[in-house]
Write a protein that holds these residues in place. Structure first.
Motif, PDB file in Angstrom:
ATOM      1  N   ASP A   1       0.776  -1.056  -0.054  1.00 22.75           N
ATOM      2  CA  ASP A   1      -0.206  -0.057  -0.049  1.00 22.75           C
ATOM      3  C   ASP A   1       0.869   1.117   0.029  1.00 22.75           C
ATOM      4  OD1 ASP A   1       0.993  -0.086   2.615  1.00 22.75           O
ATOM      5  OD2 ASP A   1      -1.128   0.368   3.471  1.00 22.75           O
ATOM      6  N   LYS A   2       2.159   1.224   0.145  1.00 20.81           N
ATOM      7  CA  LYS A   2       3.060   2.248   0.103  1.00 20.81           C
ATOM      8  C   LYS A   2       3.736   2.490  -1.177  1.00 20.81           C
ATOM      9  CE  LYS A   2       2.917   3.411   4.464  1.00 20.81           C
ATOM     10  NZ  LYS A   2       2.218   4.702   4.737  1.00 20.81           N
ATOM     11  N   ILE A   3       3.248   1.746  -2.208  1.00 23.13           N
ATOM     12  CA  ILE A   3       3.681   1.730  -3.597  1.00 23.13           C
ATOM     13  C   ILE A   3       2.810   2.194  -4.681  1.00 23.13           C
ATOM     14  CG2 ILE A   3       4.717   0.439  -5.625  1.00 23.13           C
ATOM     15  CD1 ILE A   3       6.149  -1.428  -3.317  1.00 23.13           C
ATOM     16  N   GLU A   4       3.089   3.295  -5.328  1.00 23.71           N
ATOM     17  CA  GLU A   4       2.099   3.805  -6.342  1.00 23.71           C
ATOM     18  C   GLU A   4       2.632   3.888  -7.772  1.00 23.71           C
ATOM     19  OE1 GLU A   4       0.600   7.598  -5.102  1.00 23.71           O
ATOM     20  OE2 GLU A   4      -0.122   6.838  -3.069  1.00 23.71           O
ATOM     21  N   PRO A   5       1.851   3.936  -8.876  1.00 23.66           N
ATOM     22  CA  PRO A   5       2.397   4.282 -10.200  1.00 23.66           C
ATOM     23  C   PRO A   5       2.700   5.632 -10.103  1.00 23.66           C
ATOM     24  CG  PRO A   5       0.017   3.952  -9.956  1.00 23.66           C
ATOM     25  CD  PRO A   5       0.185   3.594  -8.722  1.00 23.66           C
TER      26      PRO A   5
ATOM     27  N   ALA B   1       7.785   4.397  -4.375  1.00 23.12           N
ATOM     28  CA  ALA B   1       7.560   4.038  -2.860  1.00 23.12           C
ATOM     29  C   ALA B   1       7.484   5.287  -2.138  1.00 23.12           C
ATOM     30  CB  ALA B   1       8.614   3.018  -2.413  1.00 23.12           C
ATOM     31  N   LYS B   2       6.427   5.158  -1.391  1.00 23.09           N
ATOM     32  CA  LYS B   2       6.168   6.413  -0.332  1.00 23.09           C
ATOM     33  C   LYS B   2       6.560   5.859   0.810  1.00 23.09           C
ATOM     34  CE  LYS B   2       2.209   7.758  -0.690  1.00 23.09           C
ATOM     35  NZ  LYS B   2       0.833   8.148  -0.974  1.00 23.09           N
ATOM     36  N   LEU B   3       7.834   6.425   1.564  1.00 26.43           N
ATOM     37  CA  LEU B   3       8.329   5.997   2.627  1.00 26.43           C
ATOM     38  C   LEU B   3       7.974   7.251   3.564  1.00 26.43           C
ATOM     39  CD1 LEU B   3      11.508   4.413   1.782  1.00 26.43           C
ATOM     40  CD2 LEU B   3       9.342   3.483   1.915  1.00 26.43           C
TER      41      LEU B   3
END
Length: 149
Positions: A100-104, A121-123
């Protein structure tokens, strides 16, 4: 589901690749230049008895060349059925990122290397650009590297 990533730096940006595509990470070593190779092909190197082509990812992404430092590494990656060395400024960590932290990537991506971006990847404190190693080199370039090595 989680993704395990090898994270590295290029020009103060963080990039990641799936750990399954990484065979190893080595310190800079002697690289033999090849005549008539594209500018981003640094040359070939001997990795435990196997000749491996080496790509300078900075040059491939249109970034300025940089002299290797003590942090410079060669990431040995599997592309299709061959090994390729990828020179990066530094390998910083191996991390697990929840799905769920990975987006296109955003549709507005206009950077020179946006074709190579698979996801973001949104860290908590930063973004990591996830690369599609299969697109870093075209099929023709991979075939040319195989012939060179």
């Amino acid at each position: 589901m989680e993704h395990q990533l090898v994270v590295f730096e290029l020009e103060n940006e963080k990039y990641g690749v799936d750990i399954a595509s990484v065979e190893g990470i080595i310190k800079m070593q002697e690289i033999t230049r090849l005549p008539h190779a594209p500018e981003f092909i640094e040359g070939i190197t001997n990795l435990r008895g196997t000749i491996v082509p080496v790509v300078d990812l900075r040059t491939r992404f249109g970034l300025p060349r940089k002299e290797p430092t003590r942090d410079t590494r060669i990431v040995i990656a599997n592309m299709d059925s061959s090994k390729v060395g990828i020179i990066v400024d530094a390998v910083t960590q191996v991390i697990r990122v929840p799905e769920d932290k990975i987006e296109p990537p955003p549709q507005m991506s206009v950077t020179i290397n946006s074709a190579f971006i698979k996801n973001i990847a949104k860290l908590e404190s930063e973004l990591v650009i996830l690369l599609d190693l299969g697109k870093v080199l075209s099929t023709e370039e991979r075939e040319a590297l195989t012939v060179m090595a």
